[in-house]
Design a protein around this motif. Structure first.
Motif, PDB file in Angstrom:
ATOM      1  N   GLU A  86      13.474  44.265   4.856  1.00  0.00           N
ATOM      2  CA  GLU A  86      14.034  42.970   4.465  1.00  0.00           C
ATOM      3  C   GLU A  86      14.500  43.021   3.009  1.00  0.00           C
ATOM      4  O   GLU A  86      15.594  42.560   2.667  1.00  0.00           O
ATOM      5  CB  GLU A  86      12.998  41.852   4.640  1.00  0.00           C
ATOM      6  N   ILE A  96      11.080  33.353   7.087  1.00  0.00           N
ATOM      7  CA  ILE A  96      11.586  34.625   7.598  1.00  0.00           C
ATOM      8  C   ILE A  96      10.663  35.160   8.687  1.00  0.00           C
ATOM      9  O   ILE A  96      11.116  35.584   9.762  1.00  0.00           O
ATOM     10  CB  ILE A  96      11.734  35.648   6.452  1.00  0.00           C
ATOM     11  N   THR A 117      15.496  42.087  11.417  1.00  0.00           N
ATOM     12  CA  THR A 117      15.550  41.972   9.960  1.00  0.00           C
ATOM     13  C   THR A 117      16.594  40.932   9.581  1.00  0.00           C
ATOM     14  O   THR A 117      17.788  41.101   9.864  1.00  0.00           O
ATOM     15  CB  THR A 117      15.905  43.340   9.332  1.00  0.00           C
TER      16      THR A 117
END
Length: 323
Positions: free
Chosen positions: A23, A148, A210
């Motif tokens: 990431e 995320i 990702t």
């Protein structure tokens, strides 16, 4: 075009993992070329301010544009399902100088000054790089880590459900426009690489959702790591939204505006608290509607630790106009 040939054993060993380091590294590409990654512009504006006093020059030089190759030690395929950044940085710090030089030698052309210095003195360079990665993470990624993680968790849940229903074809269906599955072959439309490889039957492929990979896909081919495919999870376009998704008016007339709004918001997984903050509804009201949507087969729920995530079912996605 990269083509992977699978056996039954390879499919059995194919798994998911999430990599904080991946990431981070792909976010550097976003910062350096935001025009091609407009979905992340809200993040870019915040990250630039937060990174104003952070030194990350070596990291920047290791992630060039156009990005044809990034040293493998910066994007290792995780050995487990969800390593922490500290664990990945510890592995990086423990690399032998020869392994660092091997990866740096794969960079085409004359290396930038700091990268050349890194190759001459890998131990000092590794210590500097680890410090830059940690500082960059704290400034640019850590404030957004929870959302995320939830998006990635929802992606893995959705893919697992697709595979349970449709087998391997369901796992790879709509993974990415450049990825296709036919019989035992997985094809990945890389522009700068053309090869056909056979998985060895012992390790399978690691799928690494990702967020900052959007809109591309990336492959990890080099030993000693397991082969990996880095791709953007579904719902990235909603990640930085603050206004919520568009409400399907026809659906609102059937379900009511509040429930239709919640389904629109669930394009990406979310908790009751998040949905209440986004919609302006009270948490008890959101919980009531989510229970109704769950009972109707339109919302699924999944517990991760103490957190309960809600996401749309396949039936709800059809109702919302998605496939």
């Amino acid at each position: 075009m990269l083509t992977w040939e699978f056996s039954a054993q390879d499919l059995a060993r194919t798994r998911f993992a999430h990599s904080p380091l991946c990431e981070l590294v792909t976010s550097v590409e976003v910062l350096k070329d935001p025009g091609r990654r407009a979905v992340h512009l809200p993040w870019v504006r915040q990250a630039r301010d937060r990174l104003a006093d952070v030194s990350w020059e070596l990291l920047s030089q290791l992630v060039p544009l156009p990005t044809v190759y990034v040293p493998d030690f910066l994007t290792p395929v995780p050995a487990g399902s969800s390593p922490t950044l500290d664990e990945q940085l510890a592995d990086l710090a423990a690399l032998e100088p020869a392994a660092v030089r091997r990866d740096l030698a794969r960079i085409d052309g004359e290396p930038p000054p700091l990268v050349a210095e890194f190759a001459r003195d890998p131990e000092t360079g590794t210590a500097r790089l680890v410090g830059e990665l940690r500082a960059y993470w704290q400034a640019a990624i850590a404030p957004h880590r929870a959302r995320i993680d939830r998006l990635v968790e929802g992606e893995i849940l959705r893919r697992a459900r697709q595979m349970a229903a449709d087998g391997p074809a369901g796992l790879f269906t709509d993974l990415h426009p450049s990825v296709s599955w036919e019989r035992d072959l997985l094809r990945i439309g890389h522009r700068h690489f053309d090869a056909q490889r056979r998985l060895d039957g012992e390790r399978g492929l690691v799928l690494v959702p990702t967020v900052f990979a959007w809109p591309g896909v990336f492959s990890q081919l080099n030993p000693p790591w397991q082969p990996g495919l880095v791709y953007p999870p579904r719902g990235v376009a909603t990640l930085w939204e603050t206004d919520g998704g568009a409400i399907p008016e026809g659906l609102a007339r059937v379900l009511g505006r509040a429930r239709a709004r919640l389904l629109a918001e669930l394009a990406a997984p979310a908790t009751t608290t998040e949905l209440a903050a986004r919609t302006g509804l009270s948490a008890p009201t959101v919980s009531h509607h989510l229970h109704a949507l769950h009972d109707a087969g339109l919302a699924a729920r999944h517990r991760t630790g103490r957190t309960v995530l809600y996401l749309r079912t396949a039936a709800a996605e059809l109702l919302c106009g998605e496939r």
